[in-house]
Design an enzyme around this catalytic site. Structure first.
Site, PDB file in Angstrom:
ATOM      1  N   GLU A 173      -1.585 -10.075  -4.879  1.00 39.99           N
ATOM      2  CA  GLU A 173      -0.381 -10.376  -5.667  1.00 39.99           C
ATOM      3  C   GLU A 173       0.869  -9.707  -5.085  1.00 39.99           C
ATOM      4  OE1 GLU A 173      -3.373  -9.409  -7.170  1.00 39.99           O
ATOM      5  OE2 GLU A 173      -3.795 -11.507  -7.591  1.00 39.99           O
ATOM      6  N   ASN A 174       0.674  -8.707  -4.210  1.00 39.35           N
ATOM      7  CA  ASN A 174       1.832  -7.971  -3.687  1.00 39.35           C
ATOM      8  C   ASN A 174       2.719  -8.804  -2.755  1.00 39.35           C
ATOM      9  OD1 ASN A 174       0.023  -4.807  -3.583  1.00 39.35           O
ATOM     10  ND2 ASN A 174       1.402  -5.551  -5.151  1.00 39.35           N
ATOM     11  N   ASP A 176      -1.008   4.023  -6.826  1.00 37.45           N
ATOM     12  CA  ASP A 176       0.166   3.370  -7.425  1.00 37.45           C
ATOM     13  C   ASP A 176       1.275   4.389  -7.692  1.00 37.45           C
ATOM     14  OD1 ASP A 176       1.541   1.174  -8.362  1.00 37.45           O
ATOM     15  OD2 ASP A 176       0.833   1.417 -10.422  1.00 37.45           O
ATOM     16  N   GLY A 177       2.500   3.895  -7.677  1.00 42.96           N
ATOM     17  CA  GLY A 177       3.642   4.733  -8.064  1.00 42.96           C
ATOM     18  C   GLY A 177       4.563   5.109  -6.912  1.00 42.96           C
ATOM     19  N   ASN A 178       4.364   4.504  -5.756  1.00 34.33           N
ATOM     20  CA  ASN A 178       5.237   4.822  -4.601  1.00 34.33           C
ATOM     21  C   ASN A 178       6.698   4.498  -4.898  1.00 34.33           C
ATOM     22  OD1 ASN A 178       2.952   5.421  -3.205  1.00 34.33           O
ATOM     23  ND2 ASN A 178       2.995   3.644  -1.855  1.00 34.33           N
ATOM     24  N   HIS A 214       6.724   4.370  -0.035  1.00 36.70           N
ATOM     25  CA  HIS A 214       5.564   3.886   0.733  1.00 36.70           C
ATOM     26  C   HIS A 214       5.344   4.776   1.957  1.00 36.70           C
ATOM     27  CE1 HIS A 214       5.394   0.582  -1.929  1.00 36.70           C
ATOM     28  NE2 HIS A 214       6.451  -0.070  -1.472  1.00 36.70           N
ATOM     29  N   SER A 225      -2.377  -5.669  -2.566  1.00 35.42           N
ATOM     30  CA  SER A 225      -3.132  -6.651  -3.347  1.00 35.42           C
ATOM     31  C   SER A 225      -2.695  -8.068  -2.984  1.00 35.42           C
ATOM     32  CB  SER A 225      -2.919  -6.421  -4.848  1.00 35.42           C
ATOM     33  OG  SER A 225      -1.670  -6.934  -5.258  1.00 35.42           O
ATOM     34  N   GLU A 234     -17.003   5.346 -13.548  1.00 35.32           N
ATOM     35  CA  GLU A 234     -16.223   6.235 -14.422  1.00 35.32           C
ATOM     36  C   GLU A 234     -14.749   6.099 -14.058  1.00 35.32           C
ATOM     37  OE1 GLU A 234     -17.516   7.985 -16.944  1.00 35.32           O
ATOM     38  OE2 GLU A 234     -19.467   7.144 -16.409  1.00 35.32           O
TER      39      GLU A 234
HETATM   40  C1  IPE Z   1      -1.893  -2.326  -7.561  1.00 32.21           C
HETATM   41  O1  IPE Z   1      -0.606  -1.853  -7.818  1.00 32.21           O
HETATM   42  C2  IPE Z   1      -2.044  -2.673  -6.130  1.00 32.21           C
HETATM   43  C3  IPE Z   1      -2.003  -1.577  -5.178  1.00 32.21           C
HETATM   44  C4  IPE Z   1      -1.822  -0.312  -5.429  1.00 32.21           C
HETATM   45  C5  IPE Z   1      -2.196  -1.961  -3.809  1.00 32.21           C
HETATM   46  P1  IPE Z   1       0.545  -2.806  -8.373  1.00 32.21           P
HETATM   47  O2  IPE Z   1       1.749  -1.968  -8.503  1.00 32.21           O
HETATM   48  O3  IPE Z   1       0.669  -4.008  -7.514  1.00 32.21           O
HETATM   49  O4  IPE Z   1      -0.048  -3.230  -9.773  1.00 32.21           O
HETATM   50  P2  IPE Z   1       0.713  -3.770 -11.076  1.00 32.21           P
HETATM   51  O5  IPE Z   1       1.607  -4.891 -10.647  1.00 32.21           O
HETATM   52  O6  IPE Z   1       1.483  -2.627 -11.646  1.00 32.21           O
HETATM   53  O7  IPE Z   1      -0.394  -4.194 -11.997  1.00 32.21           O
HETATM   54  C1  IPE Z   2       1.758   1.202  -4.809  1.00 29.99           C
HETATM   55  O1  IPE Z   2       2.992   1.630  -5.283  1.00 29.99           O
HETATM   56  C2  IPE Z   2       1.840   0.614  -3.432  1.00 29.99           C
HETATM   57  C3  IPE Z   2       1.610  -0.831  -3.383  1.00 29.99           C
HETATM   58  C4  IPE Z   2       1.354  -1.609  -4.384  1.00 29.99           C
HETATM   59  C5  IPE Z   2       1.673  -1.434  -2.071  1.00 29.99           C
HETATM   60  P1  IPE Z   2       4.044   0.630  -5.926  1.00 29.99           P
HETATM   61  O2  IPE Z   2       4.862   0.036  -4.832  1.00 29.99           O
HETATM   62  O3  IPE Z   2       3.362  -0.369  -6.784  1.00 29.99           O
HETATM   63  O4  IPE Z   2       4.918   1.600  -6.758  1.00 29.99           O
HETATM   64  P2  IPE Z   2       5.439   1.357  -8.255  1.00 29.99           P
HETATM   65  O5  IPE Z   2       4.236   1.096  -9.094  1.00 29.99           O
HETATM   66  O6  IPE Z   2       6.381   0.205  -8.231  1.00 29.99           O
HETATM   67  O7  IPE Z   2       6.111   2.640  -8.591  1.00 29.99           O
HETATM   68 MG    MG Z   3       2.840  -0.370  -8.732  1.00 34.40          MG
END
Ligand code: IPE
Ligand code: IPE
Ligand code: MG
Length: 258
Positions: free
Chosen positions: A77-78, A30-32, A47, A75, A217
């Site tokens: 939900e994405n 997460d965090g891209n 990404h 996910s 863990e």
């Molecule tokens: C979780 O990250 C899904 C993936 C990394 C593929 P999200 O960015 O979608 O999660 P939330 O919305 O912050 O819970």
């Molecule tokens: C994770 O990074 C990648 C996917 C969920 C596909 P995010 O796109 O959720 O990056 P943030 O959390 O918005 O920074």
């Molecule tokens: Mg995210």
């Protein structure tokens, strides 16, 4: 958030050297988007950069002797993200599965995908099928990518297929065991993860492998996924090595069985 790895864990050591390395690591990358925004770039640049981090981590896990690596890449939900971001993500997935196939073959890594891939474009489905097929007999490491995956969806599907067996009379409700439920989850051929890592600062599971994380863990770090490198991974491994997994037992029982 404070890095967990900087906090020494007093007095509790692991059972033996062999247990100090997780067999199965599962990760929420997460965090891209936030990484990109911080650099003044569009979210999609994060990404793209994230793909490089995946490649380096896969190579390092293979070198380090991690046998199973499971990555949450998209996910269920994405899909609700802006259409353009979803399009870039699916294009990137497609391109990277094709270009990284060579890396997997050369390193004896088997690719497997969990999730409902039928919603993705045909080109991506075909790339997945081709690379999974090409790497089917590789046995040094299994890389599992969760795509259009949701933990609740997985459990729901398992319930449905078990219910059908009960309906047809081939199974009695009393015969539904934890093992049977596990055998109907997408992850039926994987051991439960020993270590879960989430990058990006959020302290949540976000509908990843819910059942399977029961005794895993957990490790959370503020580092955004594109910046998550070998040193960050070692930090998580070191933290894991200091933990005592008790599975409901008490400390002296664990020491006795060591
Ligand atoms: C979780 O990250 C899904 C993936 C990394 C593929 P999200 O960015 O979608 O999660 P939330 O919305 O912050 O819970
Ligand atoms: C994770 O990074 C990648 C996917 C969920 C596909 P995010 O796109 O959720 O990056 P943030 O959390 O918005 O920074
Ligand atoms: Mg995210």
């Amino acid at each position: 958030m404070k890095e967990v790895c900087s906090v020494p864990r007093a007095g509790i050591s692991n059972r033996n050297q062999q247990d100090s390395l997780p067999h199965h690591v599962a990760m929420i990358m997460d965090g891209n988007g936030r990484w990109a925004m911080q650099q003044g770039l569009p979210r999609t640049a994060g990404h793209k950069k994230g793909v490089d981090a995946v490649r380096e981590l896969v190579k390092y896990c293979r070198h380090r002797g991690i046998f199973y690596l499971t990555l949450f890449a998209f996910s269920s939900e994405n899909w609700s993200r802006p259409q353009e971001e979803v399009r870039v993500l699916t294009d990137l997935l497609c391109a990277s599965i094709d270009t990284e196939a060579r890396l997997l073959i050369d390193n004896d890594i088997k690719l497997s995908v969990i999730g409902d891939i039928s919603r993705f474009p045909d080109s991506l489905q075909k790339s997945i099928e081709r690379t999974c097929q090409q790497t089917l007999n590789n046995c040094s490491m299994t890389l599992t990518i969760a795509l259009n995956y949701g933990g609740q969806w997985d459990i729901q599907n398992a319930c449905k297929s078990i219910a059908r067996m009960v309906e047809s009379g081939s199974l009695a409700a009393a015969e539904i065991s934890q093992q049977l439920i596990e055998s109907h989850l997408c992850t039926h051929d994987l051991p439960d993860p020993d270590l879960f890592i989430r990058t990006g600062g959020e302290i949540r599971i976000s509908n990843f492998i819910l059942w399977q994380l029961a005794y895993t863990e957990l490790f959370f770090t503020d580092t955004y996924w594109p910046d998550f490198d070998v040193d960050c991974f070692e930090c998580a491994l070191n933290d894991y090595a200091e933990r005592q997994r008790r599975f409901g037992n008490i400390e002296c029982q664990i020491k006795e069985s060591a």
